[in-house]
Design a protein around this motif. Structure first.
Motif: not given
Length: 764
Positions: A216-218, A231-239, A297-313
């Motif tokens: 994930v590149l922000i 960014a910190l929350k995204i990194a935590e969710e994708l640990m 838009d921080r909350g919605s953007a964060t959730a969408q990015i996490v969901s896509e990264a998990l899907r790719q994983s």
């Protein structure tokens, strides 16, 4: 702007993130290093090391490099790089002598530890003695080599002067260093890119075929001191499943843009998710691009990015053509628990007994299957069994997944189920009965229109009837019952809810004005954005790291005050434009959803119209509908349907010439029929009528012949102990494993229907 760790250095350094640890390790493993390195760590609950770094630096005549590692995660990372025997942790300190000989004999470099009750002065003196010993000149071939501190600093300056920048070209990128994150990393932290050489390392990392996890590149937008997504929350969710990077300066995006295809760029506050491997370089559809207008838009953007990264994983881990393994290999703990509920698409499970010091854990839907949210994966009070990852506290429930055979067996021939459209073409569409069970439906099985794209869209939920089930699965939208009458779809996890619901009409809320505020109520700070914009300009023009180091007039020479007012006004207009864009987007999304729903309603009305026309035609031809479940006894129901078919197909004048023969069904007949499936019931009924009336003997498409023991023409004919002959007749032709009806011709002229088989099955 904060500077990163630089070695060698004229002052003590403090590591701020994992990249600083990489810099430290690279310096420690440099065989030409001439200065000792003192690494200080913090004991638990302590705010600073037991040794004062500034005082120690002065005591060593500034001839050492001092680095403090303030967190346990940094000390663990150092241990991963240099080995546990050479590591330093828990408030301890260690002096690493020049060169790399200490790597081969780690016990020659003592680890100094002190308890809280220890003597701080003695501890300081011991460490100072270690540093003095490392600074002392070494003997070589009988001569004494002296290298005073002044000469050391001169050598450092020479080394800095020899550094050259490499142009940002895809064919001229620097190679990853020995300790670069491109070769050795742990996906459990946010890595900020603060230097250009780090950006070039990242580019190599993205383009490495050996990369086994998504990235994930922000990027940060100009004028913002932080990224819009969290960014910190995204990194935590994708640990453990993805690596997260943040570009701290807009200019780094130019290096990326010069090195990757257009579909791989990220800039101006956007975020991109790159799948594992390098296939994304040639396939633009593999990377996903996210934009956000403001901090609102921080909350919605964060959730969408996490969901896509998990899907790719998930996709990378389950791609049969790759060896990608995204989840870090850690020792898991078997657990059982009960689902408590779903919050923000995360399943919270109460463990039946505490595991790893916790009573609650989570299930992440994106790591279980693709395209199914938490509410359609589990239900409250559902029993859970799985493996708990003690680091991420995520539960692996793969052992609860319904197998492909079980999933297929849920869908019965002749029944109607909901399906979601995943692809629409001119003359066909793809309908998903369940994850991994996608079926192509031709236009003739939907409605005979010129272009299906005018009638349906991706994401539509439609009713489909299973008209064939065997080697192939055939679905019909045209012949399906109303969607409201469809049977429940399958579950993904044992004991879970249907994976797909029958949709209900959506009520669209009236448009609301959107305030110029972030979700947490914090007003957007235009002045801070302005300062950051000027700071960015200064860095591009002068390379300065701090806003205080330059006179503001250097940035806006002619009239600084007027220029600042203009820039501030422009920033206010940008924010207003962003909010207007969000309002228009919300309005557009609402209209698009209403249009999609109207389109689906029009399609359903057309299909219903076709069904009514067919029912009217059937009624005109005497074909009674809705009479397929009038008897509990299967033989009685089939006899009823046979009588109806005979009455409809044989005219009144011909009924005396073509009466129905006496007939019965064997015990295995209905069993084999259910097992074989893949053929419409009405077709079987018609063939039975043709056999009983003798019409099959004159119908070449029925291919009526004696049943033999094998496929050869010389194989003997099958008979029973009474010498009665078995026959077979074709229900289907010109299809793989075409279905056959087997029966026994009795001496008294009656018929015993024994089974329904496939073409190559010669059993009675």
């Amino acid at each position: 702007m904060r500077r990163k760790v630089e070695l060698p250095s004229k002052e003590p350094q403090v590591a701020r993130d994992m990249l600083d640890v990489h810099v430290l390790v690279a310096y420690l493993k440099n065989s030409s290093r001439t200065r000792p390195v003192v690494v200080l760590t913090l004991a638990q609950s302590e705010q600073k090391p037991y040794v004062d770094a500034g005082e120690f630096f002065c005591k060593t005549s500034e001839a050492t490099d001092i680095v403090t590692l303030p967190t346990d995660s940094m000390t663990y990372a150092l241990a991963d790089k240099v080995g546990r025997r050479s590591a330093v942790f828990g408030g301890g300190c260690r002096v690493y002598p020049p060169g790399t000989a200490w790597l081969e004999s780690p016990f020659s470099v003592p680890l100094r530890l002190m308890s809280k009750a220890g003597n701080a002065q003695n501890f300081f003196d011991q460490l100072l003695a270690d540093a003095s010993k490392a600074i002392e000149p070494k003997e070589a071939e009988g001569a004494v080599l002296t290298l005073p501190p002044a000469q050391l600093m001169s050598n450092e300056s020479d080394a800095q002067a020899q550094k050259t920048e490499i142009p940002p070209s895809p064919d001229n990128l620097i190679e990853p260093t020995e300790t670069s994150f491109a070769q050795d990393y742990k996906a459990n932290t946010l890595i900020q890119i603060n230097r250009r050489n780090e950006m070039l390392d990242l580019i190599n990392f993205l383009k490495s075929a050996d990369r086994t996890i998504p990235v994930v590149l922000i990027s940060r937008a100009t004028g913002y001191s932080q990224a819009i997504p969290d960014a910190l929350k995204i990194a935590e969710e994708l640990m453990g499943v993805a690596q997260v990077f943040e570009l701290t300066h807009p200019t780094f995006a130019w290096d990326l843009s010069n090195a990757v295809p257009v579909h791989g760029r990220a800039y101006g506050g956007s975020t991109r998710v790159y799948p594992a491997g390098v296939e994304w370089i040639d396939d633009a559809s593999l990377t996903k691009f996210f934009t956000a207008f403001s901090l609102a838009d921080r909350g919605s953007a964060t959730a969408q990015i996490v969901s896509e990264a998990l899907r790719q994983s998930y996709i990378g881990s389950h791609n049969k053509d790759s060896n990608h393994v995204t989840e870090e290999r850690v020792e898991t703990v078997p657990i059982t628990g009960v689902v408590q509920g779903v919050v923000a698409n995360r399943v919270f499970v109460k463990l039946n007994r505490n595991a790893c010091g916790a009573s609650m854990a989570t299930i992440v839907p994106e790591l279980v299957t693709d395209g199914v949210d938490a509410a359609h994966l589990v239900k409250v009070n559902q029993q859970i069994t799985g493996e708990l990852n003690p680091e991420s506290m995520r539960i692996d429930v793969s052992s609860m997944l319904v197998s492909a055979d079980e999933l297929l067996s849920h869908f019965q021939l002749g029944s109607t189920y909901p399906a979601i459209i995943t692809n629409v073409q001119v003359r066909k569409c793809i309908a998903r009965l369940a994850p991994g069970l996608d079926v192509a439906i031709g236009a003739t099985d939907i409605m005979n229109v010129f272009n299906l794209r005018d009638e349906m869209s991706v994401g539509d939920v439609v009713a489909v009837k299973i008209t064939e089930k065997g080697d192939t699965l055939r679905l019909s939208v045209r012949d399906a019952a109303d969607l409201s009458l469809a049977l429940e779809s399958a579950s993904i996890l044992r004991g879970g809810p249907p994976w797909l619901d029958i949709p209900t009409p959506v009520d669209y809320a009236d448009e609301q004005e959107l305030p110029d505020q972030a979700e947490d109520g914090e007003q957007l700070d235009i002045d801070e954005m302005l300062v950051n914009l000027i700071d960015s300009y200064r860095q591009q023009t002068s390379g300065s790291d701090s806003i205080e180091q330059l006179d503001l007039a250097e940035a806006v020479k002619e009239n600084p005050v007027v220029m600042l007012e203009i820039m501030g006004g422009l920033l206010h207009e940008v924010v207003q434009a962003q909010n207007d864009a969000r309002r228009y987007k919300n309005r557009s999304d609402g209209y698009e959803s209403q249009l999609k729903e109207n389109k689906a309603a029009r399609r359903d009305l057309k299909i219903q119209c076709k069904k009514l026309e067919k029912q009217l035609k059937d009624a005109e031809n005497g074909n009674l509908v809705g009479l397929d479940n009038l008897f509990v006894d299967k033989a009685q129901q089939l006899d009823f349907e046979v009588d109806l078919s005979w009455a409809r197909r044989i005219s009144a004048q011909e009924k005396l010439a073509f009466p129905l023969k006496e007939h019965i069904y064997s015990e295995d007949f209905f069993v084999t029929w259910e097992q074989i499936q893949g053929v419409e019931r009405a077709k079987v009924v018609d063939v039975i009528v043709e056999v009983l009336t003798g019409i099959a003997a004159n119908n070449t498409s029925r291919e009526l012949h004696r049943l033999r023991t094998g496929g050869g023409g010389d194989d003997p004919v099958r008979k029973n102990n009474n010498g009665e002959t078995y026959w077979r007749v074709s229900i289907q032709v010109n299809t793989p494993q075409a279905r056959r009806l087997h029966y026994l011709q009795r001496h008294d002229g009656s018929i015993l229907f024994t089974s329904i088989r496939v073409h190559d099955d010669f059993r009675t």
